[in-house]
Write a protein that holds these residues in place. Structure first.
Motif, PDB file in Angstrom:
ATOM      1  N   ASP A 122       0.805  -1.228   0.000  1.00 17.65           N
ATOM      2  CA  ASP A 122       0.000   0.000   0.000  1.00 17.65           C
ATOM      3  C   ASP A 122       0.837   1.278   0.000  1.00 17.65           C
ATOM      4  O   ASP A 122       0.300   2.386   0.120  1.00 17.65           O
ATOM      5  CB  ASP A 122      -0.956   0.008   1.201  1.00 17.65           C
ATOM      6  CG  ASP A 122      -0.213   0.007   2.545  1.00 17.65           C
ATOM      7  OD1 ASP A 122       1.041  -0.037   2.538  1.00 17.65           O
ATOM      8  OD2 ASP A 122      -0.889   0.041   3.586  1.00 17.65           O
ATOM      9  N   GLY A 123       2.146   1.140  -0.117  1.00 21.26           N
ATOM     10  CA  GLY A 123       3.007   2.315  -0.160  1.00 21.26           C
ATOM     11  C   GLY A 123       3.449   2.820   1.196  1.00 21.26           C
ATOM     12  O   GLY A 123       4.113   3.864   1.277  1.00 21.26           O
ATOM     13  N   SER A 124       3.090   2.109   2.269  1.00 24.64           N
ATOM     14  CA  SER A 124       3.428   2.579   3.616  1.00 24.64           C
ATOM     15  C   SER A 124       4.817   2.147   4.074  1.00 24.64           C
ATOM     16  O   SER A 124       5.239   2.489   5.174  1.00 24.64           O
ATOM     17  CB  SER A 124       2.387   2.065   4.625  1.00 24.64           C
ATOM     18  OG  SER A 124       2.405   0.638   4.676  1.00 24.64           O
ATOM     19  N   GLY A 125       5.529   1.398   3.237  1.00 18.60           N
ATOM     20  CA  GLY A 125       6.858   0.933   3.618  1.00 18.60           C
ATOM     21  C   GLY A 125       7.927   1.977   3.393  1.00 18.60           C
ATOM     22  O   GLY A 125       7.642   3.138   3.079  1.00 18.60           O
ATOM     23  N   TYR A 126       9.171   1.570   3.556  1.00 18.34           N
ATOM     24  CA  TYR A 126      10.290   2.503   3.399  1.00 18.34           C
ATOM     25  C   TYR A 126      11.445   1.792   2.702  1.00 18.34           C
ATOM     26  O   TYR A 126      11.460   0.566   2.632  1.00 18.34           O
ATOM     27  CB  TYR A 126      10.708   3.066   4.772  1.00 18.34           C
ATOM     28  CG  TYR A 126      11.172   2.048   5.793  1.00 18.34           C
ATOM     29  CD1 TYR A 126      12.497   1.586   5.812  1.00 18.34           C
ATOM     30  CD2 TYR A 126      10.291   1.547   6.755  1.00 18.34           C
ATOM     31  CE1 TYR A 126      12.922   0.656   6.750  1.00 18.34           C
ATOM     32  CE2 TYR A 126      10.710   0.615   7.693  1.00 18.34           C
ATOM     33  CZ  TYR A 126      12.027   0.170   7.685  1.00 18.34           C
ATOM     34  OH  TYR A 126      12.444  -0.743   8.618  1.00 18.34           O
ATOM     35  N   PRO A 127      12.407   2.508   2.146  1.00 15.84           N
ATOM     36  CA  PRO A 127      12.598   3.971   2.224  1.00 15.84           C
ATOM     37  C   PRO A 127      11.936   4.753   1.091  1.00 15.84           C
ATOM     38  O   PRO A 127      11.912   5.976   1.132  1.00 15.84           O
ATOM     39  CB  PRO A 127      14.130   4.100   2.121  1.00 15.84           C
ATOM     40  CG  PRO A 127      14.540   2.966   1.240  1.00 15.84           C
ATOM     41  CD  PRO A 127      13.605   1.831   1.582  1.00 15.84           C
ATOM     42  N   ARG A 128      11.380   4.084   0.048  1.00 15.67           N
ATOM     43  CA  ARG A 128      10.884   4.828  -1.114  1.00 15.67           C
ATOM     44  C   ARG A 128       9.368   4.878  -1.217  1.00 15.67           C
ATOM     45  O   ARG A 128       8.832   5.541  -2.090  1.00 15.67           O
ATOM     46  CB  ARG A 128      11.468   4.223  -2.392  1.00 15.67           C
ATOM     47  CG  ARG A 128      12.962   4.459  -2.551  1.00 15.67           C
ATOM     48  CD  ARG A 128      13.505   3.829  -3.814  1.00 15.67           C
ATOM     49  NE  ARG A 128      13.591   2.384  -3.702  1.00 15.67           N
ATOM     50  CZ  ARG A 128      13.918   1.581  -4.714  1.00 15.67           C
ATOM     51  NH1 ARG A 128      14.155   2.092  -5.913  1.00 15.67           N
ATOM     52  NH2 ARG A 128      13.994   0.277  -4.530  1.00 15.67           N
ATOM     53  N   GLY A 129       8.661   4.164  -0.342  1.00 11.31           N
ATOM     54  CA  GLY A 129       7.205   4.164  -0.399  1.00 11.31           C
ATOM     55  C   GLY A 129       6.668   3.553  -1.682  1.00 11.31           C
ATOM     56  O   GLY A 129       5.645   3.996  -2.219  1.00 11.31           O
TER      57      GLY A 129
END
Length: 342
Positions: free
Chosen positions: A253-260
């Motif tokens: 869902d884009g909530s990760g890191y480091p680049r979303g």
């Protein structure tokens, strides 16, 4: 002007003789009835010399029984390969590799022999052997690089090294359960073995902090995939190892890191690694909490499947543990166990 009659039979015979492939016609017992010039050339004989030989004199002893079995089976109407490879023996005694396509010749509806087209594939085999050797050397070199990296990480923090090994074991098992191609699975294993190498750029006091991290400290931790990418991107792995490691904390869902990154931008290899990483982290001991266990880890996956974690990867991971086909080789926590291994 009178047109000259074309001798099609002579043209056909000339075509067969000048063909770039070997052509053979033999009878039921396997005696040569016709060979073209190319056939004789492959074995290093003249056509006249070749016609005096038998199949046993030109087929390698390792393969003669197979060739005769296929020939007789074909003549007798049995289902045998019509296209196969075998080794031959040249006039000078050297071994050559050949590929044959054979079919039955019938007269009045009855098999009387076979017609075969034979291609010399010795050079192709040589290149294949050379490629296999190069891949073997490359694999050995890659293993050496990975071993050096793992030792470097272990010197900095023994916990991270053991964490990576267990994650690699699970990631490979998930990939195999998903029937991911072997080459891709090898890349997943390699990436998993070094996925936390970026943490050697994080201050030791943060890595070994027994309590919860502050916001600023967690931001430093979140940079470790990027640090790892910078370390690995110039190594010419056969797989996208640097990118897999870079993405292992990204979420659908884009909530990760480091680049979303979102689902479509995340490699399958990274999706598998991320699930294995979460399972191992939750199943293992932390200084600020005991191990939460596999059930809690699987519940985390189920609760967030399709949102954070890939559904196919999650289902495959569940199947592994449901079938009791995987078990972590958990090690006793060391004196410097890192609470932030996931």
């Amino acid at each position: 002007m009178k047109h000259q009659k074309i001798d099609y039979r002579r043209l056909f015979d000339d075509l067969v003789e000048k063909a770039g492939v070997a052509i053979l016609i033999d009878d039921r017992p396997g005696h040569f009835q016709y060979i073209n010039k190319k056939y004789a050339e492959i074995f290093g004989y003249t056509p006249r010399e070749m016609k005096k030989l038998t199949i046993r004199e030109v087929v390698h002893p390792d393969d003669i029984s197979m060739v005769l079995r296929y020939h007789q089976g074909r003549i007798n109407g049995k289902r045998v390969p019509s296209d196969y490879e075998f080794k031959g023996i040249k006039k000078d005694g050297s071994t050559i590799y050949l590929e044959v396509i054979a079919e039955v010749i019938k007269k009045a509806g009855k098999p009387v022999g076979t017609r075969s087209i034979i291609t010399d594939i010795t050079e192709r085999k040589r290149l294949e052997d050379e490629r296999t050797y190069i891949l073997k050397v490359l694999r050995k070199t890659t293993d050496t690089i990975i071993e050096v990296i793992c030792k470097m990480v272990e010197i900095r923090d023994p916990y991270i090294s053991s964490h990576q090994r267990r994650v690699a074991d699970l990631a490979r098992a998930i990939a195999q359960e998903m029937e991911v191609p072997r080459e891709t699975t090898d890349g997943i294993r390699i990436a998993s073995l070094i996925h936390d190498i970026g943490k050697i750029s994080v201050p030791t006091e943060i890595l070994s902090k027994p309590g919860r991290l502050s916001g600023m400290e967690f931001e430093l931790i979140k940079n470790h995939p990027g640090y790892a990418y910078e370390m690995l991107k110039t190594i010419d792995f056969p797989w996208p190892v640097a990118e897999i490691v870079y993405q292992h904390h990204e979420r659908l869902d884009g909530s990760g890191y480091p680049r979303g990154l979102t689902d479509k931008d995340i490699l399958l290899e990274a999706k598998i690694l991320s699930v294995a990483d979460v399972i191992e982290a939750m199943a293992s001991h932390r200084p600020y909490r005991p191990a939460l266990g596999i059930d809690a880890a699987l519940e985390e996956l189920s609760r967030n499947t399709g949102t954070l974690y890939d559904p196919d990867v999650v289902r495959s991971c569940h199947r592994l543990f449901q079938k009791d086909e995987f078990e972590f080789r958990l090690e006793a926590p060391g004196p410097r166990s890192c609470p932030h291994g996931d």
